[in-house]
Design a protein around this motif. Sequence first.
Motif, mmCIF file in Angstrom:
data_model
loop_
_atom_site.group_PDB
_atom_site.id
_atom_site.type_symbol
_atom_site.label_atom_id
_atom_site.label_comp_id
_atom_site.label_asym_id
_atom_site.label_seq_id
_atom_site.Cartn_x
_atom_site.Cartn_y
_atom_site.Cartn_z
ATOM 1 N N ARG A 505 0.821 -1.211 0.000
ATOM 2 C CA ARG A 505 0.000 0.000 0.000
ATOM 3 C C ARG A 505 0.857 1.264 0.000
ATOM 4 N N GLU A 536 -2.525 -5.709 -0.397
ATOM 5 C CA GLU A 536 -2.707 -4.245 -0.416
ATOM 6 C C GLU A 536 -2.168 -3.635 -1.709
ATOM 7 N N ASP A 562 -5.961 -3.935 -2.799
ATOM 8 C CA ASP A 562 -6.210 -3.116 -1.620
ATOM 9 C C ASP A 562 -7.695 -2.776 -1.497
ATOM 10 N N GLU A 563 -8.202 -2.815 -0.280
ATOM 11 C CA GLU A 563 -9.591 -2.454 -0.001
ATOM 12 C C GLU A 563 -9.577 -1.160 0.823
ATOM 13 N N GLU A 564 -9.855 -0.015 0.169
ATOM 14 C CA GLU A 564 -9.781 1.256 0.875
ATOM 15 C C GLU A 564 -10.769 1.342 2.040
ATOM 16 N N SER A 565 -11.925 0.736 1.889
ATOM 17 C CA SER A 565 -12.941 0.791 2.954
ATOM 18 C C SER A 565 -12.564 -0.087 4.144
ATOM 19 N N ASN A 566 -11.676 -1.059 3.915
ATOM 20 C CA ASN A 566 -11.243 -1.964 4.987
ATOM 21 C C ASN A 566 -9.757 -2.261 4.788
ATOM 22 N N PRO A 567 -8.861 -1.420 5.306
ATOM 23 C CA PRO A 567 -7.436 -1.530 5.028
ATOM 24 C C PRO A 567 -6.806 -2.862 5.404
ATOM 25 N N THR A 568 -7.364 -3.556 6.388
ATOM 26 C CA THR A 568 -6.740 -4.806 6.844
ATOM 27 C C THR A 568 -7.270 -6.036 6.109
ATOM 28 N N LEU A 569 -8.343 -5.874 5.320
ATOM 29 C CA LEU A 569 -8.985 -7.031 4.699
ATOM 30 C C LEU A 569 -8.060 -7.740 3.722
ATOM 31 N N SER A 570 -7.311 -6.959 2.919
ATOM 32 C CA SER A 570 -6.442 -7.548 1.911
ATOM 33 C C SER A 570 -5.390 -8.449 2.539
ATOM 34 N N LYS A 573 -6.858 -11.665 3.937
ATOM 35 C CA LYS A 573 -7.061 -12.673 2.888
ATOM 36 C C LYS A 573 -5.744 -13.367 2.557
#
Length: 597
Positions: A505, A536, A562-570, A573
């Motif tokens: 990121r 990310e 990267d998932e901007e709405s949920n920074p830790t999701l990527s 996974k």
Amino acid sequence: MASASPNVSKTKSRIFAKKLDLFPLRKTAAGYNRALLSGDLHAAVNVALLAFPQGMAYAVIAGVPLSYGLFGSAIASIVGVYFAGSKFIVLGPTNATSVMVLSSFAALGIAGDQAVGYISMLLLMVGIILVAGAYLGIATLIQYISRTVITGYITAAAALIIANQIKKALGFEFGDSIQATTFFEILAATAKSIERTHLPTLGLSVITLLIYLAFRRFYPRLPNVAFTLFLSSLIAYIAQKIDPSLHVQLMPSLNLSDWGPSIPNVNFDTINLLITPAMAIALLCVLEGNSIGKSLAAREGARLDSNQEMLSSGMANIACGLLSGMAASGSLTRSQLNANSGAATPLSGLYSGIIVLIGAILLGPLIGYIPSASLAVIVVTIGISLINKHQLRMVTKTTRSDSITFFVTFLTGLVFALDFAIYIGAVCSIALFIKKVAHPEIVEYAFDDEGKLGKRELKPEDENLEVSIVHVEGELFFGASELFRDQMRRVSDAENLKVVIMKLRNAHNLDATSCMALEELIKYMNERNRILLVSEVRPDTMRIFKRSGLVDVINSINLFEDEESNPTLSTAKALKRAKDIIGDRKTKVSIYAKDKH
């Protein structure tokens, strides 16, 4: 991966600048009123009173007739205003561009009438380079050349200005057999000729200096340069009437017939001869104008369109090239005076240019009463004023990189031509910047027994780590790619390591070199039965991966956007994928991150 550079904006860069306004004055004219006119006229008169003697001084510095300095000041102000986007930059001859012209011509063996023959083509080339650069958005790239380069150049230019005027203040010229172009050559030639000093000229120079210092000390708000030249001319005239042996050399008179259109000598040999100094002067115009304009705009909370001002400077130089003017750039003293005098719109520059033009026509014949030595003393004081002790302290003490850049630029300007100095300084500045941002560092962080994240102390049991999470932060351009690859290799060489999760990121500016380094890393890891997962991944980075073919090398199943709405999701996974690779058993995980010093 750590880096000394700040995060780069997510805004897409453009090759071309936004559409430039070819007639920005229409916006000013739309709401123009008497109050704005009053402020502009007041500023214009003050600027014109300064521009008139400065125009003469800068012509002397450049080694061209006075008409080029005076009419050049008027032309640049009048033409530049029609393309300027703000009131913050007053265009005209400056000490920096004038001494650049002198140094460039001297290095090429061009002097006297020969210089007059080449100046028109030189300015036309400078203008074309600036206009083309404005449309290509080059002005926004100049920020990568540090202010230290300008300080080094200006200081070297000041030394050259002072050295070049000493002989005129002493009343002699070098013989035809002496070819002195650089600072040290001029000092040596002056020392050899010192015995030819003309005592009446020396006496007048001392008197001129005392008059100037008195005006600066007791009447700082008056146009002290103009008053100093007037009084010194009067003293020289009276002294000559009393005793003809006290005659000193005078400046040539200026007549309207001295000014007119100039036709550039356009041919391949001339272009080839002048292209290097033309590019150096164009670069200097942008650096000088940007520095002045942004500083004054910031005082009022305004923004400066650098490319629009670059267009204005380019058109002014083209006009000066076609109408017997001088190289035009943003003048620090005139721009500051314009702002401090209450200029409300760019039209103040138009008015000051018209006043200078009228003054040159009406007062031109009286210039023949000004002693050359008096003008030389004024030029020396201008040179001394360029040496800014505060800036010198900052550029030599702040960082080692700044200190190196300053001394490289300054010493190159003393030993060689000034156009060469600004190139060397710019290259040095960029090289040191690249060196600074191309030193990545990876430091391991982990959670302690209390659940706090901190620097992990190496323990014997850490040899059993199977998954590593690596935070990659900073620049991944060509200068950092090799170090990045080598550091990642060291991370992946742990004995029992199976999976490395690389978070991207905060990684910026990937290029072909960094992609090739990443490809080599993946092959290196695969040969050792390690798997690289990338989490990310921002959209711009994903586009680079696709275009370079890295998606196929990494394998799309190992890439996590990267998932901007949920920074830790990527990364979550990616961790799930890592556990699937290793199996259901409990795994040990380490976390690598940037060391925040």
